[in-house]
Design an enzyme around this catalytic site. Structure first.
Site, mmCIF file in Angstrom:
data_model
loop_
_atom_site.group_PDB
_atom_site.id
_atom_site.type_symbol
_atom_site.label_atom_id
_atom_site.label_comp_id
_atom_site.label_asym_id
_atom_site.label_seq_id
_atom_site.Cartn_x
_atom_site.Cartn_y
_atom_site.Cartn_z
ATOM 1 C CE LYS A 201 -3.807 2.165 2.758
ATOM 2 N NZ LYS A 201 -4.481 2.636 3.592
ATOM 3 C CD GLU A 241 5.383 -4.226 3.425
ATOM 4 O OE1 GLU A 241 4.668 -4.294 3.987
ATOM 5 O OE2 GLU A 241 6.139 -2.887 4.376
ATOM 6 C CE LYS A 256 -6.190 1.678 -0.565
ATOM 7 N NZ LYS A 256 -6.488 2.119 0.509
ATOM 8 C CB SER A 282 -11.442 7.565 -3.089
ATOM 9 O OG SER A 282 -10.107 7.710 -2.941
HETATM 10 C C1 PBG Z 1 -7.315 3.329 6.338
HETATM 11 C C2 PBG Z 1 -8.022 2.955 3.942
HETATM 12 C C3 PBG Z 1 -7.310 4.011 3.212
HETATM 13 C C4 PBG Z 1 -8.151 3.873 1.923
HETATM 14 C C5 PBG Z 1 -8.304 2.499 2.110
HETATM 15 N N1 PBG Z 1 -8.528 2.419 3.485
HETATM 16 C C6 PBG Z 1 -6.617 5.532 3.472
HETATM 17 C C7 PBG Z 1 -5.448 5.920 3.517
HETATM 18 O O1 PBG Z 1 -4.834 4.455 4.365
HETATM 19 O O2 PBG Z 1 -4.838 7.343 3.943
HETATM 20 C C8 PBG Z 1 -8.485 4.360 0.807
HETATM 21 C C9 PBG Z 1 -9.063 3.572 -0.288
HETATM 22 C C10 PBG Z 1 -9.397 4.781 -1.505
HETATM 23 O O3 PBG Z 1 -8.697 5.823 -1.512
HETATM 24 O O4 PBG Z 1 -10.808 4.857 -1.833
HETATM 25 N N2 PBG Z 1 -6.569 3.011 5.805
#
Ligand code: PBG
Length: 334
Positions: A201, A241, A256, A282
């Site tokens: 991530k 990871e 992601k 998002s």
């Molecule tokens: C929480 C989380 C996030 C997302 C999914 N779980 C945000 C972040 O890590 O700041 C992002 C998902 C998206 O942007 O659609 N840790």
């Protein structure tokens, strides 16, 4: 490799592109409804609210969320992922609302499980919707403390599984959290609960609209989430990871964001041959949706193209805010 260039006109690559039927026959990867996971935002209110930065997406009140989950199931979507929007008055430094067994996530899981059969429920494990800081863990001297955060995450995971969650999805990027969650699950006889770890991530601007959706603080300090999420220039680290999370007991690896990280999906899939999911996050949704609304893209074309490219890269399934739209498009195509 063949030397195509010297072969013309014996070789004409356009032959296999000349008609729809042959294009279909040589198609190398397929997108289907079986590949889609729908993220759902849930609020604490009596009414659903719109999300300014994500046109067409809402934070659903509990009743509407059940309806949406049911509609997803009816069209053939196999799983949903739940994310809460927590009111400010319930947030604190330690994210303690995450450990309330009657918080909106636990309520939603129970209600979905009571009302809908055969729909996988995925819960995000991280504290950012619950902390005043907006960080995924608890702060000590301005930094997220790894081990103390993991202790809380394990408890959060336990509450979600007790409520009926099928897949625990730690998105926090703390070290050792998969191992600790897996040990907790084994100890409590949850042998079949799945862990989908957000293994690779990245610290990304693409999460901006999500933070709006869950009303998380954007005042994250100078380093933002860089002391725990990966830096976007790295790919070898994604393999480390992933290797660790598999060893610690993850069943599914998540990459992601999605579209700018297709190379990571491909190398993780090719290296480990392990169930590999990706998240069209998002910011990717908002970019595409705003372009659709501005008549720059045709919805059905851009949605199917971007999701199909995840499959080509090696993703087994995709979390996407377009899941319902894609499912409708794919249903019509049949
Ligand atoms: C929480 C989380 C996030 C997302 C999914 N779980 C945000 C972040 O890590 O700041 C992002 C998902 C998206 O942007 O659609 N840790």
């Amino acid at each position: 490799m063949h030397n195509y260039l010297s072969n013309f006109p014996l070789s004409r690559l356009r032959r296999v592109r000349s008609e729809e039927w042959i294009r279909q026959l040589v198609n190398e990867s397929n997108l289907s409804i079986n590949d889609l996971i729908l993220p759902i935002f849930i609020n604490y209110h009596k009414k659903s609210t719109k999300i300014d930065t994500m046109p067409g997406i809402s934070r659903y009140c509990l009743n509407d969320a059940i309806e949406v989950a049911n509609a997803a199931k009816e069209i053939g979507i196999k799983a949903i992922a739940i994310f809460p929007e927590v009111p400010t008055e319930k947030k604190d430094a330690n994210g303690s609302e995450a450990l309330n067994d009657n918080n909106i996530v636990c309520k939603a899981i129970r209600k979905i499980k009571e009302n809908i059969k055969n729909l996988g429920v995925i819960c995000d494990i991280a504290l950012d919707p619950y902390t005043l800081s907006g960080h995924d863990g608890i702060l000590e001297d301005g930094k997220v403390n790894n081990d103390k955060t993991v202790e809380i995450l394990v408890k959060q995971a336990k509450l979600n599984v007790d409520a009926g969650c099928d897949i625990i999805a730690p998105s926090d990027m703390m070290d050792g959290r998969v191992k600790n969650i897996r040990e907790m699950l084994e100890k409590n006889n949850y042998h079949n609960t799945l862990i989908m770890s957000y293994a690779a991530k990245y610290a990304s601007c693409f999460y901006g609209p999500f933070r709006d959706a869950v009303s998380a603080s954007t005042n994250l300090g100078q380093d933002k989430k860089k002391s725990y999420q990966m830096q976007f220039g790295n790919s070898q680290e994604a393999l480390r990871e992933t290797a660790l999370d598999i060893k610690e007991g993850a069943d599914i690896i998540l990459i992601k964001p999605g579209m700018s990280y297709l190379d990571i999906i491909k190398s993780v899939k090719e290296t480990f041959n392990f169930p590999t999911f990706c998240y069209q996050v998002s910011g990717e949704y908002s970019m595409i949706k705003n372009s659709i609304l501005s008549n720059i893209f045709e919805e059905k074309d851009i949605v199917i193209e971007t999701l199909s490219c995840f499959k080509r890269a090696g993703a087994d399934a995709i979390l996407t805010y377009f899941a319902m739209d894609a499912a409708k498009i794919l249903t019509k195509q049949k």
